[in-house]
Design an enzyme around this catalytic site. Structure first.
Site, PDB file in Angstrom:
ATOM      1  N   ARG A 139       0.872  -1.183   0.000  1.00 43.92           N
ATOM      2  CA  ARG A 139       0.000   0.000   0.000  1.00 43.92           C
ATOM      3  C   ARG A 139       0.897   1.217   0.000  1.00 43.92           C
ATOM      4  NH1 ARG A 139      -5.289   1.487   3.577  1.00 43.92           N
ATOM      5  NH2 ARG A 139      -6.109  -0.029   2.088  1.00 43.92           N
TER       6      ARG A 139
ATOM      7  N   HIS B 239      -7.616   0.808  -6.190  1.00 44.64           N
ATOM      8  CA  HIS B 239      -7.799  -0.013  -4.986  1.00 44.64           C
ATOM      9  C   HIS B 239      -8.454  -1.327  -5.434  1.00 44.64           C
ATOM     10  CE1 HIS B 239      -7.958  -1.147  -0.939  1.00 44.64           C
ATOM     11  NE2 HIS B 239      -8.774  -0.230  -0.424  1.00 44.64           N
TER      12      HIS B 239
ATOM     13  N   GLN C 101     -10.172  -3.983  -2.855  1.00 48.29           N
ATOM     14  CA  GLN C 101     -11.435  -3.459  -2.328  1.00 48.29           C
ATOM     15  C   GLN C 101     -12.568  -3.664  -3.332  1.00 48.29           C
ATOM     16  OE1 GLN C 101     -12.231  -1.581   0.657  1.00 48.29           O
ATOM     17  NE2 GLN C 101     -14.263  -2.042  -0.108  1.00 48.29           N
TER      18      GLN C 101
ATOM     19  N   ASP D 123     -17.371   7.280  -1.277  1.00 43.14           N
ATOM     20  CA  ASP D 123     -16.091   7.139  -0.563  1.00 43.14           C
ATOM     21  C   ASP D 123     -15.743   8.520  -0.007  1.00 43.14           C
ATOM     22  OD1 ASP D 123     -13.605   6.294   0.377  1.00 43.14           O
ATOM     23  OD2 ASP D 123     -12.621   6.402  -1.572  1.00 43.14           O
TER      24      ASP D 123
ATOM     25  N   CYS E 209     -16.575   1.959   0.917  1.00 41.80           N
ATOM     26  CA  CYS E 209     -15.434   1.059   1.167  1.00 41.80           C
ATOM     27  C   CYS E 209     -14.934   1.142   2.615  1.00 41.80           C
ATOM     28  CB  CYS E 209     -14.306   1.388   0.202  1.00 41.80           C
ATOM     29  SG  CYS E 209     -13.716   3.075   0.352  1.00 41.80           S
TER      30      CYS E 209
ATOM     31  N   ARG F  91     -14.176  -8.588   2.458  1.00 43.56           N
ATOM     32  CA  ARG F  91     -12.757  -8.369   2.136  1.00 43.56           C
ATOM     33  C   ARG F  91     -11.950  -9.624   2.497  1.00 43.56           C
ATOM     34  NH1 ARG F  91     -10.565  -3.168   1.939  1.00 43.56           N
ATOM     35  NH2 ARG F  91      -8.799  -4.263   1.050  1.00 43.56           N
TER      36      ARG F  91
END
Ligand code: CP
Ligand code: NVA
Length: 300
Positions: free
Chosen positions: A104, A131, A134, A219, A259, A287
């Site tokens: 990340r 992402h 996700q 988001d 998310c 996830r």
């Protein structure tokens, strides 16, 4: 599947659907009490986090454990990267010890550089551009509930990393997607240029354009790294808040997605986050299952 998972555009529809099927079976086995499925016995995942994380870090770490392997959490502070060792040298060395690396970071190019210099699979755990883990998990959540080719999803908010991956995923899976952003913060042109099915992905600046959506996704307005622009962004985005008033125009069977982490009172209100039609925590649960499917596929 390719060696690495850098962005959804690198996957075919068939590969994505295979991940969904595997995630579903891993989810069912876990529900039946089968906690350890030793598909990755003895394998080790390095997890380099150059930005904070709750869901991604913990679900990958638990995912590795539940597949019979283990994960090592790495940050800048405890690596020589902090003292100037290059990404390419770090990647070469780490790939001789580990079986996979989750990273990340800010720049997508850094994730790509890691992949270029590693012998082992590199998984993008979020960059400023994408992402993928996700969004694969989010489309898995929808796939469990609806026929993907028949639904319309609206993303409302910032044209950011999550938005970009939603666009790539919709394009691969045949989902109709409407992207509603302020004109100052649209998705990047190069992401839109890669879309094959341009008729199914539309752009708008009007927050009222949610009427015929089956799913509305939002988001944060202030992604990690954009904190300095907080005040400016809140002023620009204020009419794009997911609140009860905006949803008056929505379908009855609507689903709301986010998310997480949510900034309650900014992009989404409590009454929407906690409403029965909100599936934000279901997304977070999935996830784990989808990431186990990614790990089992890439690291086996
Ligand atoms: N959604 C998500 O990636 O959450 P974290 O930042 O907590 O990992
Ligand atoms: N767009 C957000 C997603 C967090 C999971 C960010 O990059 O901070």
């Amino acid at each position: 599947m390719k060696k690495d998972l850098l962005c959804i555009a690198d996957l075919s529809e068939e590969e994505i659907l295979k991940l969904f099927t595997l995630a579903k079976s891993l989810k069912e086995r876990r529900k039946r009490g089968e906690k350890i499925v030793p598909l990755l016995f003895g394998k080790v995942l390095g997890m380099l986090f150059r930005k904070p994380s709750t869901r991604t870090r913990i679900s990958f770490e638990v995912g590795m454990f539940e597949l019979g392997g283990r994960a090592i959490f790495l940050t800048d502070q405890n690596l020589q990267i902090s003292r100037g060792e290059t990404i390419s040298d770090t990647a070469k060395v780490l790939s001789s010890y580990l079986d996979g690396i989750l990273i990340r970071t800010s720049k997508q190019e850094e994730v790509e550089e890691f992949a270029k210099y590693s012998e082992i699979p590199i998984i993008n755990g979020l960059s400023d551009t994408y992402h993928p883990c996700q969004v694969l998990s989010d489309y898995f959540t929808l796939w469990e509930k609806r026929e993907l080719k028949k639904i319309k999803v609206t993303y409302i908010g910032d044209g950011n990393n999550v938005c970009h991956s939603l666009i790539s995923g919709a394009d691969k899976l045949g989902v109709r997607l409407s992207v509603v952003t302020p004109k100052e913060y649209p998705p990047k042109k190069e992401i839109l240029a890669r879309v094959r099915n341009k008729k199914r992905i539309t752009l708008s600046h009007n927050p009222c354009d949610i009427r015929d959506s089956d799913v509305i996704y939002t988001d944060t307005w202030i992604s990690m790294g954009a904190e300095k622009e907080k005040e400016k962004r809140i002023a620009v985005f204020k009419d794009y808040q997911l609140n009860k008033k905006l949803l008056k125009k929505a379908k009855k069977e609507l689903l709301v997605m986010h998310c997480l982490p949510a900034h309650r009172g900014e992009e989404i209100t409590d009454e929407v986050m906690d409403a029965p039609f909100s599936i934000v925590f279901e997304q977070a649960v999935n996830r784990l299952h989808l990431q186990k499917a990614i790990l089992a596929t890439l690291l086996k």
